[in-house]
Scaffold this motif. Structure first.
Motif, PDB file in Angstrom:
ATOM      1  N   GLN A  36      19.563  44.978  73.311  1.00 45.68           N
ATOM      2  CA  GLN A  36      18.846  44.396  74.434  1.00 45.68           C
ATOM      3  C   GLN A  36      17.330  44.375  74.315  1.00 45.68           C
ATOM      4  OE1 GLN A  36      20.205  42.814  76.977  1.00 45.68           O
ATOM      5  NE2 GLN A  36      22.277  43.192  76.213  1.00 45.68           N
ATOM      6  N   SER A  37      16.746  45.205  73.481  1.00 46.20           N
ATOM      7  CA  SER A  37      15.281  45.280  73.487  1.00 46.20           C
ATOM      8  C   SER A  37      14.645  44.030  72.886  1.00 46.20           C
ATOM      9  CB  SER A  37      14.802  46.526  72.732  1.00 46.20           C
ATOM     10  OG  SER A  37      14.966  46.366  71.339  1.00 46.20           O
ATOM     11  N   ALA A  38      13.512  43.659  73.464  1.00 44.24           N
ATOM     12  CA  ALA A  38      12.723  42.566  72.893  1.00 44.24           C
ATOM     13  C   ALA A  38      12.120  43.009  71.570  1.00 44.24           C
ATOM     14  CB  ALA A  38      11.623  42.152  73.867  1.00 44.24           C
ATOM     15  N   GLU A  39      11.884  44.314  71.461  1.00 43.03           N
ATOM     16  CA  GLU A  39      11.278  44.843  70.240  1.00 43.03           C
ATOM     17  C   GLU A  39      12.180  44.656  69.019  1.00 43.03           C
ATOM     18  OE1 GLU A  39       9.132  46.647  73.600  1.00 43.03           O
ATOM     19  OE2 GLU A  39      11.254  46.333  73.144  1.00 43.03           O
ATOM     20  N   ILE A  40      13.500  44.844  69.203  1.00 45.08           N
ATOM     21  CA  ILE A  40      14.393  44.682  68.049  1.00 45.08           C
ATOM     22  C   ILE A  40      14.416  43.226  67.600  1.00 45.08           C
ATOM     23  CG2 ILE A  40      16.618  44.241  69.202  1.00 45.08           C
ATOM     24  CD1 ILE A  40      16.126  46.603  66.255  1.00 45.08           C
ATOM     25  N   GLN A  54      10.407  39.298  62.517  1.00 46.37           N
ATOM     26  CA  GLN A  54       9.296  39.673  61.638  1.00 46.37           C
ATOM     27  C   GLN A  54       9.780  39.956  60.219  1.00 46.37           C
ATOM     28  OE1 GLN A  54       5.935  42.507  62.928  1.00 46.37           O
ATOM     29  NE2 GLN A  54       7.368  43.868  61.896  1.00 46.37           N
ATOM     30  N   THR A  55      10.904  40.677  60.116  1.00 43.11           N
ATOM     31  CA  THR A  55      11.453  41.014  58.805  1.00 43.11           C
ATOM     32  C   THR A  55      11.868  39.767  58.047  1.00 43.11           C
ATOM     33  OG1 THR A  55      12.233  43.145  59.642  1.00 43.11           O
ATOM     34  CG2 THR A  55      13.213  42.350  57.601  1.00 43.11           C
ATOM     35  N   TYR A  56      12.576  38.876  58.726  1.00 40.85           N
ATOM     36  CA  TYR A  56      13.030  37.653  58.060  1.00 40.85           C
ATOM     37  C   TYR A  56      11.867  36.701  57.748  1.00 40.85           C
ATOM     38  CZ  TYR A  56      18.027  38.432  57.947  1.00 40.85           C
ATOM     39  OH  TYR A  56      19.272  38.905  57.620  1.00 40.85           O
ATOM     40  N   HIS A  57      10.876  36.683  58.614  1.00 38.12           N
ATOM     41  CA  HIS A  57       9.701  35.857  58.344  1.00 38.12           C
ATOM     42  C   HIS A  57       8.997  36.356  57.086  1.00 38.12           C
ATOM     43  CE1 HIS A  57       6.281  33.256  59.126  1.00 38.12           C
ATOM     44  NE2 HIS A  57       5.467  34.304  59.027  1.00 38.12           N
ATOM     45  N   PHE A  58       8.843  37.663  56.995  1.00 37.36           N
ATOM     46  CA  PHE A  58       8.216  38.245  55.807  1.00 37.36           C
ATOM     47  C   PHE A  58       9.077  38.006  54.565  1.00 37.36           C
ATOM     48  CE2 PHE A  58       7.933  41.781  52.813  1.00 37.36           C
ATOM     49  CZ  PHE A  58       6.599  41.665  52.443  1.00 37.36           C
ATOM     50  N   ALA A  59      10.409  38.163  54.698  1.00 37.28           N
ATOM     51  CA  ALA A  59      11.314  37.967  53.558  1.00 37.28           C
ATOM     52  C   ALA A  59      11.203  36.537  53.024  1.00 37.28           C
ATOM     53  CB  ALA A  59      12.749  38.267  53.968  1.00 37.28           C
ATOM     54  N   LYS A  67      39.305  38.910  65.551  1.00 34.68           N
ATOM     55  CA  LYS A  67      39.213  38.254  66.858  1.00 34.68           C
ATOM     56  C   LYS A  67      37.804  38.157  67.432  1.00 34.68           C
ATOM     57  CE  LYS A  67      43.741  40.227  68.035  1.00 34.68           C
ATOM     58  NZ  LYS A  67      44.441  41.160  68.973  1.00 34.68           N
ATOM     59  N   GLY A  68      36.878  38.936  66.902  1.00 34.32           N
ATOM     60  CA  GLY A  68      35.550  39.018  67.498  1.00 34.32           C
ATOM     61  C   GLY A  68      34.669  37.815  67.215  1.00 34.32           C
ATOM     62  N   HIS A  69      33.595  37.724  68.003  1.00 32.06           N
ATOM     63  CA  HIS A  69      32.641  36.627  67.855  1.00 32.06           C
ATOM     64  C   HIS A  69      31.223  37.208  67.805  1.00 32.06           C
ATOM     65  CE1 HIS A  69      35.705  33.553  68.489  1.00 32.06           C
ATOM     66  NE2 HIS A  69      36.179  34.310  69.459  1.00 32.06           N
ATOM     67  N   PRO A  70      30.841  37.731  66.645  1.00 35.20           N
ATOM     68  CA  PRO A  70      29.486  38.291  66.528  1.00 35.20           C
ATOM     69  C   PRO A  70      28.429  37.208  66.626  1.00 35.20           C
ATOM     70  CG  PRO A  70      30.520  38.164  64.370  1.00 35.20           C
ATOM     71  CD  PRO A  70      31.584  37.817  65.374  1.00 35.20           C
ATOM     72  N   ARG A  71      27.259  37.616  67.059  1.00 32.51           N
ATOM     73  CA  ARG A  71      26.123  36.704  67.111  1.00 32.51           C
ATOM     74  C   ARG A  71      25.292  36.867  65.839  1.00 32.51           C
ATOM     75  NH1 ARG A  71      22.872  37.913  72.430  1.00 32.51           N
ATOM     76  NH2 ARG A  71      22.830  39.953  71.398  1.00 32.51           N
ATOM     77  N   LEU A  72      24.429  35.898  65.595  1.00 34.91           N
ATOM     78  CA  LEU A  72      23.526  35.991  64.446  1.00 34.91           C
ATOM     79  C   LEU A  72      22.328  36.866  64.778  1.00 34.91           C
ATOM     80  CD1 LEU A  72      23.532  32.297  63.233  1.00 34.91           C
ATOM     81  CD2 LEU A  72      24.184  34.256  61.834  1.00 34.91           C
ATOM     82  N   ILE A  73      21.895  37.648  63.814  1.00 32.86           N
ATOM     83  CA  ILE A  73      20.650  38.393  63.944  1.00 32.86           C
ATOM     84  C   ILE A  73      19.501  37.385  63.951  1.00 32.86           C
ATOM     85  CG2 ILE A  73      19.088  39.992  62.742  1.00 32.86           C
ATOM     86  CD1 ILE A  73      21.475  41.453  63.898  1.00 32.86           C
ATOM     87  N   PRO A  74      18.548  37.503  64.872  1.00 30.30           N
ATOM     88  CA  PRO A  74      17.424  36.558  64.912  1.00 30.30           C
ATOM     89  C   PRO A  74      16.706  36.438  63.565  1.00 30.30           C
ATOM     90  CG  PRO A  74      17.429  37.930  66.885  1.00 30.30           C
ATOM     91  CD  PRO A  74      18.492  38.485  65.976  1.00 30.30           C
ATOM     92  N   GLY A  75      16.509  35.219  63.137  1.00 32.71           N
ATOM     93  CA  GLY A  75      15.801  34.958  61.891  1.00 32.71           C
ATOM     94  C   GLY A  75      16.691  34.818  60.674  1.00 32.71           C
ATOM     95  N   ALA A  76      17.928  35.317  60.764  1.00 35.69           N
ATOM     96  CA  ALA A  76      18.804  35.336  59.586  1.00 35.69           C
ATOM     97  C   ALA A  76      19.143  33.926  59.098  1.00 35.69           C
ATOM     98  CB  ALA A  76      20.084  36.112  59.900  1.00 35.69           C
ATOM     99  N   LYS A  77      19.548  33.067  60.006  1.00 39.95           N
ATOM    100  CA  LYS A  77      19.998  31.733  59.607  1.00 39.95           C
ATOM    101  C   LYS A  77      18.861  30.920  58.995  1.00 39.95           C
ATOM    102  CE  LYS A  77      22.734  27.807  61.207  1.00 39.95           C
ATOM    103  NZ  LYS A  77      23.479  27.208  62.353  1.00 39.95           N
ATOM    104  N   VAL A 128      14.665  45.783  54.286  1.00 41.18           N
ATOM    105  CA  VAL A 128      15.516  46.558  55.188  1.00 41.18           C
ATOM    106  C   VAL A 128      15.390  46.056  56.623  1.00 41.18           C
ATOM    107  CG1 VAL A 128      16.112  48.869  56.011  1.00 41.18           C
ATOM    108  CG2 VAL A 128      15.157  48.582  53.722  1.00 41.18           C
ATOM    109  N   LEU A 129      16.532  45.839  57.262  1.00 42.34           N
ATOM    110  CA  LEU A 129      16.600  45.473  58.682  1.00 42.34           C
ATOM    111  C   LEU A 129      16.813  46.730  59.527  1.00 42.34           C
ATOM    112  CD1 LEU A 129      16.596  42.424  59.767  1.00 42.34           C
ATOM    113  CD2 LEU A 129      17.097  42.682  57.320  1.00 42.34           C
ATOM    114  N   PRO A 130      16.253  46.796  60.735  1.00 42.93           N
ATOM    115  CA  PRO A 130      16.448  47.977  61.587  1.00 42.93           C
ATOM    116  C   PRO A 130      17.835  47.995  62.219  1.00 42.93           C
ATOM    117  CG  PRO A 130      15.137  46.337  62.745  1.00 42.93           C
ATOM    118  CD  PRO A 130      15.333  45.817  61.344  1.00 42.93           C
TER     119      PRO A 130
END
Length: 250
Positions: free
Chosen positions: A44-48, A54-59, A115-125, A230-232
């Protein structure tokens, strides 16, 4: 005197049973609730979200820098973990925690893969699509169950990720290091990404504790931000059993 003795005995008995009931209740406190703060941060945090972007942008910047010095991109590879690196599985973890079930037993994970429906980590795609456009091979190396491979591949395709092919999705069978070595037989790995250190190197796959691994991080500092990204992940990991240090005022 007998009446007073009986009264005292009755009070003592009630107190004894009350103490026993309290102790039993304390023993039955939901231990899984100890994960709640980490899950709140991870989901839920905006920080994560900011850290992930930020991590994906740098990558992506780092990948672009590497590619400027490479001619044949088709022999290059980026190796990525899935869970909490590309896929956000916190919905399962929160459900288990709310049901007072310790999700680190991983006994509900197989059902989630199916059965699950995970979401994408922001920046990954955006990062993966960039690597794909530049002709870089993308390998998804995860310890998800191999028996559920068709479901994991379906999930990745449903999320619109490229290069979701049988030989590019390497799930749990041999160790991650062995799977990485298999990739190295045919490709030059220029970047590894994950949310835990064993996603990057076998040297971190040990039972030495966090202090030892922090020393390994220091010894291998040249890799971080260059070919190891590394991702948090505040939801789970070997660090959850580490002892905390408190300030003791002198």
């Amino acid at each position: 005197m007998k009446k007073h003795a009986l009264l005292f005995s009755a009070i003592a008995t009630v107190a004894l049973f009350s103490s026993a009931a309290f102790a039993a209740k304390s023993a039955n406190v939901c231990q899984a609730k100890t994960y709640e703060m980490g899950l709140r941060y991870q989901q839920q945090s905006a920080e994560i979200a900011a850290l992930q972007l930020q991590t994906y942008h740098f990558a992506q910047q780092r990948l672009a820098e590497i590619l400027r010095h490479k001619k044949d991109h088709h022999k290059l590879a980026v190796v990525m973990d899935l869970d909490e690196t590309i896929l956000d599985n916190t919905a399962l973890l929160v459900r288990d925690m709310q049901n007072c079930h310790d999700y680190t037993h991983w006994d509900t994970w197989s059902d989630w893969e199916v059965k699950g429906h995970p979401r994408l980590i922001p920046g990954a795609k955006a990062f993966i699509e960039y690597a794909n456009r530049r002709g870089v091979n993308i390998f998804y190396v995860s310890d998800r169950y191999k028996k559920n491979k068709k479901y994991t591949m379906h999930t990745l395709k449903e999320l619109g990720l490229p290069q979701v092919k049988d030989d590019h999705v390497l799930l749990y069978s041999t160790s991650k290091q062995q799977r990485r070595e298999h990739i190295r037989k045919h490709y030059h790995i220029i970047m590894l990404m994950g949310d835990s250190l064993p996603d990057l190197s076998a040297i971190f796959k040990n039972k030495k504790g966090t202090h030892y691994n922090r020393e390994l991080v220091e010894k291998n500092r040249k890799h971080f931000g260059r070919d190891w990204i590394v991702l948090p992940n505040a939801a789970y990991g070997a660090w959850t059993k580490a002892k905390l240090r408190a300030w003791h005022e002198q």
